[in-house]
Structures are given as C-alpha cells and as structure tokens.
Enzyme design. Sequence first.
Site, short mmCIF file in Angstrom:
data_model
loop_
_atom_site.label_atom_id
_atom_site.label_comp_id
_atom_site.label_asym_id
_atom_site.label_seq_id
_atom_site.Cartn_x
_atom_site.Cartn_y
_atom_site.Cartn_z
N SER A 1 0.86 -1.19 0.00
CA SER A 1 0.00 0.00 0.00
C SER A 1 0.90 1.24 0.00
O SER A 1 2.07 1.15 0.38
CB SER A 1 -0.86 0.01 1.27
OG SER A 1 -1.47 1.29 1.45
N TYR B 1 -1.90 -1.33 10.59
CA TYR B 1 -2.09 -1.62 9.16
C TYR B 1 -0.89 -1.12 8.36
O TYR B 1 -0.31 -1.86 7.55
CB TYR B 1 -3.38 -0.98 8.65
CG TYR B 1 -3.58 -1.16 7.16
CD1 TYR B 1 -3.75 -2.44 6.62
CD2 TYR B 1 -3.58 -0.07 6.29
CE1 TYR B 1 -3.92 -2.62 5.26
CE2 TYR B 1 -3.74 -0.24 4.92
CZ TYR B 1 -3.91 -1.52 4.41
OH TYR B 1 -4.06 -1.70 3.06
N1 LIG Z 1 -8.82 -0.47 -0.93
C1 LIG Z 1 -7.79 0.28 -0.58
O1 LIG Z 1 -7.91 1.50 -0.35
C2 LIG Z 1 -6.42 -0.35 -0.51
C3 LIG Z 1 -5.30 0.49 -0.60
C4 LIG Z 1 -4.04 -0.09 -0.55
C5 LIG Z 1 -3.89 -1.45 -0.40
N2 LIG Z 1 -5.00 -2.24 -0.30
C6 LIG Z 1 -4.80 -3.69 -0.12
O2 LIG Z 1 -5.38 -4.36 -1.22
C7 LIG Z 1 -5.67 -5.71 -0.84
C8 LIG Z 1 -7.07 -6.08 -1.33
O3 LIG Z 1 -8.02 -5.29 -0.65
P1 LIG Z 1 -9.26 -4.61 -1.39
O4 LIG Z 1 -9.03 -3.16 -1.38
O5 LIG Z 1 -9.53 -5.28 -2.67
O6 LIG Z 1 -10.40 -4.88 -0.31
P2 LIG Z 1 -11.60 -5.96 -0.27
O7 LIG Z 1 -12.52 -5.74 -1.40
O8 LIG Z 1 -12.12 -5.88 1.12
O9 LIG Z 1 -10.84 -7.33 -0.50
C9 LIG Z 1 -10.14 -8.02 0.50
C10 LIG Z 1 -10.03 -9.46 0.10
O10 LIG Z 1 -9.29 -10.15 1.12
C11 LIG Z 1 -10.06 -11.29 1.54
N3 LIG Z 1 -9.85 -11.58 2.95
C12 LIG Z 1 -10.06 -10.74 4.01
N4 LIG Z 1 -9.85 -11.40 5.16
C13 LIG Z 1 -9.49 -12.67 4.82
C14 LIG Z 1 -9.16 -13.82 5.56
N5 LIG Z 1 -9.15 -13.82 6.92
N6 LIG Z 1 -8.86 -14.97 4.91
C15 LIG Z 1 -8.88 -15.00 3.55
N7 LIG Z 1 -9.19 -13.93 2.78
C16 LIG Z 1 -9.50 -12.78 3.41
C17 LIG Z 1 -11.51 -10.89 1.29
O11 LIG Z 1 -12.32 -12.05 1.09
P3 LIG Z 1 -13.34 -12.69 2.15
O12 LIG Z 1 -13.93 -11.57 2.95
O13 LIG Z 1 -14.29 -13.41 1.28
O14 LIG Z 1 -12.49 -13.61 2.97
C18 LIG Z 1 -11.38 -10.12 -0.03
O15 LIG Z 1 -11.40 -11.02 -1.10
C19 LIG Z 1 -5.50 -5.78 0.68
O16 LIG Z 1 -4.26 -6.38 0.97
C20 LIG Z 1 -5.48 -4.30 1.09
O17 LIG Z 1 -4.74 -4.09 2.26
C21 LIG Z 1 -6.26 -1.72 -0.37
#
Ligand SMILES: NC(=O)c1ccc[n+]([C@@H]2O[C@H](COP(=O)([O-])OP(=O)(O)OC[C@H]3O[C@@H](n4cnc5c(N)ncnc54)[C@H](OP(=O)(O)O)[C@@H]3O)[C@@H](O)[C@H]2O)c1
Length: 257
Positions: A140, A153
């Site tokens: 991130s 985080y």
């Molecule tokens: N959105 C942002 O602003 C942002 C910015 C920078 C980095 N990121 C990073 O991008 C990555 C993806 O996040 P996203 O933004 O796409 O958010 P998201 O839509 O909430 O996706 C998160 C994914 O992780 C899975 N997950 C969460 N807890 C889990 C667990 N205990 N076991 C297995 N899978 C799990 C969720 O699936 P289930 O709930 O079905 O398990 C979902 O598929 C993350 O690493 C996040 O930190 C996000």
Amino acid sequence: MTTLATVITGASSGIGEALAHLFAPEHQTLVLVARRKERLEALAKELNAKHGIKVHVIAQDLQEAGAAASLMSAIAALGLSVDTLVNNAGFGESTPFAKADAAKTSGMMQLNMVALTELTHQALPTMIERGHGRIMNIASVVAFQPCPYFAVYAATKAYVLSLTEALAEEVKGRGILVTAVCPGSTNTGFHEVANTKGSLLDKIAESPEMVAEEAYKALNNSKVVIVTGLMNKPVPTINRLIPRRAMTWAVAKMLGH
Ligand SMILES: NC(=O)c1ccc[n+]([C@@H]2O[C@H](COP(=O)([O-])OP(=O)(O)OC[C@H]3O[C@@H](n4cnc5c(N)ncnc54)[C@H](OP(=O)(O)O)[C@@H]3O)[C@@H](O)[C@H]2O)c1
C-alpha cells in the site's frame, strides 16, 4: 502430472477479483482463495465461461494459524504447483492504537504478514527449481510512512514492501518476477472493513480495475515496486524529501479521529 497454477488470495472482491480477470486470459489454471465461497464460485463460473480455463475455489480463512500450510496442501492435493502467487488478501483498521481490538489486530498481522510470508516461503523453492515463477504482493502507499490511527495496518504494509524488495534482490536472475504493489485509496470493500467509509480516503478512491491493470503490467515488466494511480506516484519521493516526523504529523492530521 503436476499442472501449473496461478493462485490469488482475496479474490472474492475488490483488487483480487479485478486481478483474477486479468490473469484468466493467460489460460493457466486459476486457484481463487478467500472466505466467501459463494462469491468465489460465481467468479470461477464467469471466468470459466469467458476463457475456458479450469478455475478452482478454496474457501480458507488465512487469519488462522497454519492456514498457509493447509492451503498449500489443498493446492497440492489438486495436482497443482504454484507458478504465480498473488498475495492480495488483507484488511486494515482505522482506530487509535490504544482502542484497537486485540484479536482483530492480531488477525490483521496474521493475514497481512504471516500468511503472505508463509505462502511465499512455501511456493518459492519450487519456482527456483523450475527457473520460472511470479510473486505479486499487495502492499500500500501507507507502507512508505508511519500512519497514526492506521498504525498497525501501515506497519504490516511496510513489512510487505520491505520483504518483497529484499526477496526480489535474492532471486534476481533466476527467472522469477517479484513485485510489491502499492495502491492508494481504492474503491473496494476495504473502507467498510477499515472503518474509513465516507472519509476523505474513501472519497479520493480509485477503481480496483485500474489498480489491477497497473499491478499486472508492472509484474510482467519486472518492476519490483509499483505505486498505482497518478496522484500516488510522488509518495515515495515526498517521503524521502520530507523529515519522517513531519510526515507522521501530517498523516495524523489527515487521519485523526
Ligand atoms: N482499498 C484500498 O484502499 C487499498 C489500498 C491499498 C492497499 N490495499 C490492499 O489491497 C488488498 C485487497 O483489498 P481490497 O481493497 O480489494 O479490499 P476488499 O474488497 O475488502 O478485499 C479483501 C479481500 O481479502 C479477503 N480476505 C479478508 N480477510 C481474509 C481472511 N481472513 N482470509 C482469507 N481472505 C480474506 C476478502 O475475502 P473474504 O472476505 O471473502 O475472505 C477479499 O477477497 C489488501 O491487501 C489491502 O490491504 C487496499
């Protein structure tokens, strides 16, 4: 016979789901991992219909201790060997550190750092033997500076960035591509979970498809670190030029509760 596979964690929504759409046309067997099985199954069906590829779904909570080993066993039991590993599953929580829920905080560290490290550690030796493989770790932009009120985080993502850069150097010249992806705020389920829905971060969010496209290109172009989104590109430079304490103060002002 072992079949090569692309494994994407956190493929049930957001960036992971968008990445699955980009890896699918490569025609390698896909393994989609997350907890919400129905969402994974719907995506698997869609990708199979569109690209005629085999897509496996593994419902696994990667916060549980030993989850990485169980997942790798399940993948091996399908007769698959990991050729591309996308460590995308993760979550954050915006809260004053003193008020954070202890179990949630541990779970976040387990998922964002431990599961990612263990999966990479288990997949890498075979990639080295084969002389081919790709590892994409989702960090991130918060990895570049301390983030008060997002403290744990941001620290987990600093770990992911550091680990990935080190690993990329270790495997240089062995046919393995390693990329750390540093998205800024992205319009996904993340903000609901992180308690940042409706905040400034949520309002400036970019699309997960755009993040996934930049990430996918960077991996295949052997970039070790990619900061996605035009607005976020200067973040590493700003962090080199401005004293760390001043940056920490500014972030606290922005994210303060
Ligand atoms: N959105 C942002 O602003 C942002 C910015 C920078 C980095 N990121 C990073 O991008 C990555 C993806 O996040 P996203 O933004 O796409 O958010 P998201 O839509 O909430 O996706 C998160 C994914 O992780 C899975 N997950 C969460 N807890 C889990 C667990 N205990 N076991 C297995 N899978 C799990 C969720 O699936 P289930 O709930 O079905 O398990 C979902 O598929 C993350 O690493 C996040 O930190 C996000």
